[in-house]
Scaffold this motif. Sequence first.
Motif, PDB file in Angstrom:
ATOM      1  N   GLY A  98       6.303  27.168  53.868  1.00  0.00           N
ATOM      2  CA  GLY A  98       5.130  26.661  54.519  1.00  0.00           C
ATOM      3  C   GLY A  98       3.903  27.024  53.677  1.00  0.00           C
ATOM      4  N   GLY A  99       4.015  27.611  52.636  1.00  0.00           N
ATOM      5  CA  GLY A  99       2.897  27.891  51.836  1.00  0.00           C
ATOM      6  C   GLY A  99       2.477  29.525  51.859  1.00  0.00           C
ATOM      7  N   LYS A 100       1.797  29.946  51.052  1.00  0.00           N
ATOM      8  CA  LYS A 100       1.324  31.357  51.013  1.00  0.00           C
ATOM      9  C   LYS A 100      -0.086  31.293  51.964  1.00  0.00           C
ATOM     10  CE  LYS A 100       2.999  33.322  46.641  1.00  0.00           C
ATOM     11  NZ  LYS A 100       2.629  33.863  45.455  1.00  0.00           N
ATOM     12  N   PRO A 101      -0.221  32.169  52.959  1.00  0.00           N
ATOM     13  CA  PRO A 101      -1.448  32.296  53.761  1.00  0.00           C
ATOM     14  C   PRO A 101      -2.428  32.643  53.047  1.00  0.00           C
ATOM     15  CG  PRO A 101       0.190  33.992  54.299  1.00  0.00           C
ATOM     16  CD  PRO A 101       0.957  33.167  53.427  1.00  0.00           C
ATOM     17  N   GLY A 102      -3.572  32.179  53.292  1.00  0.00           N
ATOM     18  CA  GLY A 102      -4.910  32.571  52.390  1.00  0.00           C
ATOM     19  C   GLY A 102      -5.076  31.775  51.134  1.00  0.00           C
ATOM     20  N   VAL A 103      -4.043  30.966  50.528  1.00  0.00           N
ATOM     21  CA  VAL A 103      -4.377  30.247  49.291  1.00  0.00           C
ATOM     22  C   VAL A 103      -4.726  28.976  49.746  1.00  0.00           C
ATOM     23  CG1 VAL A 103      -3.082  29.278  47.504  1.00  0.00           C
ATOM     24  CG2 VAL A 103      -2.360  31.367  48.273  1.00  0.00           C
ATOM     25  N   LYS A 104      -6.078  28.810  48.883  1.00  0.00           N
ATOM     26  CA  LYS A 104      -6.718  27.588  48.989  1.00  0.00           C
ATOM     27  C   LYS A 104      -6.742  26.565  47.969  1.00  0.00           C
ATOM     28  CE  LYS A 104     -10.524  30.243  51.629  1.00  0.00           C
ATOM     29  NZ  LYS A 104     -11.925  30.647  51.726  1.00  0.00           N
ATOM     30  N   THR A 105      -6.494  25.516  48.159  1.00  0.00           N
ATOM     31  CA  THR A 105      -6.471  24.437  47.240  1.00  0.00           C
ATOM     32  C   THR A 105      -7.810  23.595  47.153  1.00  0.00           C
ATOM     33  OG1 THR A 105      -4.207  24.391  46.988  1.00  0.00           O
ATOM     34  CG2 THR A 105      -5.406  22.383  45.898  1.00  0.00           C
ATOM     35  N   ILE A 228     -26.220   5.819  55.099  1.00  0.00           N
ATOM     36  CA  ILE A 228     -26.040   6.977  55.645  1.00  0.00           C
ATOM     37  C   ILE A 228     -26.305   8.082  54.889  1.00  0.00           C
ATOM     38  CG2 ILE A 228     -24.232   6.121  57.354  1.00  0.00           C
ATOM     39  CD1 ILE A 228     -22.025   7.100  55.725  1.00  0.00           C
ATOM     40  N   TYR A 229     -26.249   8.075  53.434  1.00  0.00           N
ATOM     41  CA  TYR A 229     -26.443   8.988  52.336  1.00  0.00           C
ATOM     42  C   TYR A 229     -25.697  10.339  52.813  1.00  0.00           C
ATOM     43  CZ  TYR A 229     -29.992   5.802  51.306  1.00  0.00           C
ATOM     44  OH  TYR A 229     -30.812   4.508  50.945  1.00  0.00           O
ATOM     45  N   ALA A 230     -24.392  10.230  52.874  1.00  0.00           N
ATOM     46  CA  ALA A 230     -23.517  11.257  53.193  1.00  0.00           C
ATOM     47  C   ALA A 230     -22.853  11.893  51.839  1.00  0.00           C
ATOM     48  CB  ALA A 230     -22.295  11.037  54.043  1.00  0.00           C
ATOM     49  N   ARG A 231     -22.565  12.949  51.805  1.00  0.00           N
ATOM     50  CA  ARG A 231     -22.143  14.084  50.637  1.00  0.00           C
ATOM     51  C   ARG A 231     -20.722  14.676  51.025  1.00  0.00           C
ATOM     52  NH1 ARG A 231     -24.758  10.543  49.152  1.00  0.00           N
ATOM     53  NH2 ARG A 231     -26.480  10.622  47.822  1.00  0.00           N
ATOM     54  N   ILE A 232     -19.753  14.743  50.599  1.00  0.00           N
ATOM     55  CA  ILE A 232     -18.479  15.642  50.626  1.00  0.00           C
ATOM     56  C   ILE A 232     -18.610  16.703  49.322  1.00  0.00           C
ATOM     57  CG2 ILE A 232     -16.139  15.872  50.567  1.00  0.00           C
ATOM     58  CD1 ILE A 232     -16.047  13.218  51.902  1.00  0.00           C
ATOM     59  N   LEU A 233     -18.613  17.990  49.717  1.00  0.00           N
ATOM     60  CA  LEU A 233     -19.165  18.943  48.847  1.00  0.00           C
ATOM     61  C   LEU A 233     -17.799  19.746  48.271  1.00  0.00           C
ATOM     62  CD1 LEU A 233     -21.806  20.646  51.046  1.00  0.00           C
ATOM     63  CD2 LEU A 233     -22.104  18.596  49.363  1.00  0.00           C
ATOM     64  N   ASP A 234     -18.010  20.114  47.104  1.00  0.00           N
ATOM     65  CA  ASP A 234     -16.706  20.820  46.394  1.00  0.00           C
ATOM     66  C   ASP A 234     -16.532  21.987  46.752  1.00  0.00           C
ATOM     67  OD1 ASP A 234     -18.894  22.333  45.425  1.00  0.00           O
ATOM     68  OD2 ASP A 234     -18.907  21.747  43.310  1.00  0.00           O
ATOM     69  N   THR A 235     -17.244  22.660  47.859  1.00  0.00           N
ATOM     70  CA  THR A 235     -16.709  23.822  48.461  1.00  0.00           C
ATOM     71  C   THR A 235     -15.646  23.560  49.481  1.00  0.00           C
ATOM     72  OG1 THR A 235     -18.611  23.583  50.007  1.00  0.00           O
ATOM     73  CG2 THR A 235     -18.844  25.347  47.988  1.00  0.00           C
ATOM     74  N   SER A 236     -15.229  22.297  49.752  1.00  0.00           N
ATOM     75  CA  SER A 236     -14.219  21.594  50.719  1.00  0.00           C
ATOM     76  C   SER A 236     -12.877  22.295  50.119  1.00  0.00           C
ATOM     77  CB  SER A 236     -14.074  20.401  50.822  1.00  0.00           C
ATOM     78  OG  SER A 236     -15.486  19.841  51.308  1.00  0.00           O
ATOM     79  N   TYR A 237     -11.925  22.217  50.852  1.00  0.00           N
ATOM     80  CA  TYR A 237     -10.517  22.928  50.152  1.00  0.00           C
ATOM     81  C   TYR A 237      -9.520  22.643  51.466  1.00  0.00           C
ATOM     82  CZ  TYR A 237     -11.585  26.881  53.274  1.00  0.00           C
ATOM     83  OH  TYR A 237     -11.784  27.819  54.175  1.00  0.00           O
ATOM     84  N   PHE A 238      -8.236  22.628  50.843  1.00  0.00           N
ATOM     85  CA  PHE A 238      -7.041  22.429  51.928  1.00  0.00           C
ATOM     86  C   PHE A 238      -6.469  23.902  51.799  1.00  0.00           C
ATOM     87  CE2 PHE A 238      -7.547  18.196  50.630  1.00  0.00           C
ATOM     88  CZ  PHE A 238      -7.177  17.522  51.666  1.00  0.00           C
ATOM     89  N   ASP A 239      -5.700  24.364  53.065  1.00  0.00           N
ATOM     90  CA  ASP A 239      -5.117  25.547  53.149  1.00  0.00           C
ATOM     91  C   ASP A 239      -3.899  25.576  54.118  1.00  0.00           C
ATOM     92  OD1 ASP A 239      -6.366  26.134  55.477  1.00  0.00           O
ATOM     93  OD2 ASP A 239      -7.544  27.630  54.707  1.00  0.00           O
ATOM     94  N   ASN A 240      -3.379  26.734  54.162  1.00  0.00           N
ATOM     95  CA  ASN A 240      -2.417  27.104  55.426  1.00  0.00           C
ATOM     96  C   ASN A 240      -2.620  27.943  56.330  1.00  0.00           C
ATOM     97  OD1 ASN A 240      -0.038  25.154  54.737  1.00  0.00           O
ATOM     98  ND2 ASN A 240      -0.115  26.237  52.610  1.00  0.00           N
ATOM     99  N   GLY A 241      -3.950  28.073  56.584  1.00  0.00           N
ATOM    100  CA  GLY A 241      -4.536  28.976  57.556  1.00  0.00           C
ATOM    101  C   GLY A 241      -4.342  28.345  58.676  1.00  0.00           C
ATOM    102  N   GLU A 242      -4.082  29.370  59.634  1.00  0.00           N
ATOM    103  CA  GLU A 242      -3.619  28.839  61.244  1.00  0.00           C
ATOM    104  C   GLU A 242      -4.890  28.428  62.010  1.00  0.00           C
ATOM    105  OE1 GLU A 242      -0.655  28.707  62.416  1.00  0.00           O
ATOM    106  OE2 GLU A 242       0.353  29.557  60.802  1.00  0.00           O
ATOM    107  N   SER A 243      -5.031  27.245  62.475  1.00  0.00           N
ATOM    108  CA  SER A 243      -5.985  26.924  63.275  1.00  0.00           C
ATOM    109  C   SER A 243      -5.879  27.677  64.776  1.00  0.00           C
ATOM    110  CB  SER A 243      -5.712  25.418  63.696  1.00  0.00           C
ATOM    111  OG  SER A 243      -5.894  24.608  62.617  1.00  0.00           O
ATOM    112  N   SER A 244      -6.991  27.867  65.356  1.00  0.00           N
ATOM    113  CA  SER A 244      -7.264  28.474  66.595  1.00  0.00           C
ATOM    114  C   SER A 244      -8.437  28.242  67.070  1.00  0.00           C
ATOM    115  CB  SER A 244      -7.213  30.033  66.113  1.00  0.00           C
ATOM    116  OG  SER A 244      -8.178  30.560  65.601  1.00  0.00           O
ATOM    117  N   ALA A 245      -8.707  28.724  68.359  1.00  0.00           N
ATOM    118  CA  ALA A 245      -9.800  28.598  69.193  1.00  0.00           C
ATOM    119  C   ALA A 245     -10.972  29.176  68.404  1.00  0.00           C
ATOM    120  CB  ALA A 245      -9.756  29.218  70.484  1.00  0.00           C
TER     121      ALA A 245
END
Length: 252
Positions: A98-105, A228-245
Motif C-alpha cells: 500500500g506504499g511507504k508512509p510519508g513518501v510524497k510524489t 477565475i485566474y486559478a493556479r495549481i502549485l508545484d508544492t502539491s503532491y500525492f501520498d499514502n498518508g492516513e486521512s483523519s479528522a
Amino acid sequence: MFFKQSKTAKIIFFLVAILVTSVGSAFAAVNLQPIQAFLNRSVTFVVKGERWQPKDASGQPLTAIQYNGSNYLPVRALAEALKVPIDYDSATQTIYIGGKPGVKTPLFAMPIEIDNIYVTQTKDTAETMVNGKQFQQVLKIDQYGDVYFTLDRKYKRLVLDAAVISPGEHDVEFSLYNAASMAGNTAETVLEKHTVSPEDRMKTMIFNVEGLEKIKIHVQSPNLNPYIYARILDTSYFDNGESSATDSPSVK
C-alpha cells in the motif's frame, strides 16, 4: 616480499569470508525456519471476475504453495494483480503493502493530461509568481478546465495547493471525479469538492483518492463566472498518508 603480502591478503580474505558466512548462518538460524510445504498446481485464480495467472519478475508462471491447509502466493504478484503498491526495504527486512508512509510524489512527477487551451502548464517566472511567492511551475487555469492524473491505485491522498490571483475576484471550486475507463455512471458524480477564495492567498486541500485508477480535477467558478485566474502549485503532491479528522484544509 610479494609472496608474503599476497599470502597475508589471502588469509585476511579467508577470515572475512568465514565471518560473513558465520553471521549469515546465525541470522538464518534465528529468523529462518524450515517447513514442509507443497506446490499446489490444482489452484486457479480469478481476480475481479477474470482468470488470472500469477507470474514472477521474469514472467514465469507461479504456483500456489500449500502449507498446513492454506495456500500461499508471493505477495508481490498478488499486490500487482490488485494494483496495490508494494515496496521492500532489505535493510530492515520490511515489506510495505500500500506504499511507504510519508513518501510524497510531487504533482508534476505524475502522468498529467491537460487540454493546453483552458489549462496550461508553465515555468515562465512571470506566471509562476503567485501572490508574492515564486514557484518553479504551475498549472494556469484562467477560465475553467480539467486536469487528469493516472494513479493506478497507488495513492491515498492528493494534497493540492492552489490559489486565485489578481484580477480574479470570485471563489473557485476544485472538484474530484473518478476518471477511470470503468467508472461508468459514477464518472459524473462529484466525489469531493473544495473551494478557494481570492482572500485565501494559498490554500491546501486534501482529497481522498484511495482505490482510484485515474482521477479528474475540474476547476471552475460555482457561479460560472467566465474568468477565475486559478493556479495549481508545484508544492502539491500525492501520498499514502492516513486521512483523519485533523486533515482539515489550511490556508498558507
